[in-house]
Write a protein that holds these residues in place. Structure first.
Motif, short mmCIF file in Angstrom:
data_model
loop_
_atom_site.label_atom_id
_atom_site.label_comp_id
_atom_site.label_asym_id
_atom_site.label_seq_id
_atom_site.Cartn_x
_atom_site.Cartn_y
_atom_site.Cartn_z
N PHE A 31 0.83 -1.21 0.00
CA PHE A 31 0.00 0.00 0.00
C PHE A 31 0.86 1.26 0.00
O PHE A 31 0.51 2.25 -0.62
N ALA A 32 1.94 1.23 0.73
CA ALA A 32 2.87 2.35 0.83
C ALA A 32 4.23 1.74 1.19
O ALA A 32 4.31 0.56 1.59
N PRO A 33 5.32 2.49 1.07
CA PRO A 33 6.62 1.93 1.45
C PRO A 33 6.60 1.45 2.90
O PRO A 33 6.27 2.20 3.82
N GLY A 34 6.86 0.20 3.09
CA GLY A 34 6.89 -0.39 4.42
C GLY A 34 5.55 -0.93 4.87
O GLY A 34 5.46 -1.56 5.93
N VAL A 35 4.48 -0.72 4.11
CA VAL A 35 3.15 -1.23 4.48
C VAL A 35 2.71 -2.20 3.40
O VAL A 35 2.36 -1.82 2.29
N SER A 36 2.78 -3.48 3.74
CA SER A 36 2.37 -4.49 2.77
C SER A 36 1.59 -5.59 3.48
O SER A 36 1.73 -5.79 4.69
N VAL A 37 0.78 -6.27 2.72
CA VAL A 37 -0.07 -7.34 3.24
C VAL A 37 0.12 -8.55 2.34
O VAL A 37 0.13 -8.43 1.12
#
Length: 127
Positions: A31-37
């Motif tokens: 979703f954003a740098p460092g935010v992943s699922v």
């Protein structure tokens, strides 16, 4: 018609179930740098579809509220115009009664009134 709706719903659910069985491999969505699922592809697609459906429902709800407000305003304007029409009709009745009370010599003939109006209209119009 209801049976047709159920058949469409059943077909859509069956297609989703088959799609889910074929696409169970995990994928990573960032979703954003460092935010992943990381979750199965089908879950991410269903979540995206659910969010889209919720946004579409909110939009339709907003449109209904706007339509309701506009309809209420139109009804208010209509009622005001109906009151004005009623008042004008009452005024016409009163004026007709006053004209009937006038002696015949003071009553204007309709044709003369029309001619006077035509003359005034032609005098006031720019030529």
């Amino acid at each position: 018609m209801r049976l047709f709706n159920y058949l469409i719903l059943f077909s859509a659910l069956l297609a989703i179930a088959l799609f889910a069985m074929q696409n169970a491999t995990p994928v990573t969505v960032t979703f954003a740098p460092g935010v992943s699922v990381e979750s199965p592809l089908v879950m991410e697609l269903l979540a995206a579809a659910g969010i889209g459906a919720a946004l579409a429902w909110l939009y339709s709800l907003w449109m209904r509220v706007q339509f309701s407000i506009e309809a209420r305003e139109k009804n208010r304007q209509l009622q005001e115009k109906e009151v004005t029409i009623t008042e004008l009709k009452e005024m016409v009745v009163e004026l007709e009664a006053k004209v009937k009370q006038l002696p015949p010599s003071k009553r204007a003939e309709p044709q003369e009134d029309i001619q006077d109006v035509k003359e005034v209209a032609t005098e006031g119009s720019p030529a």
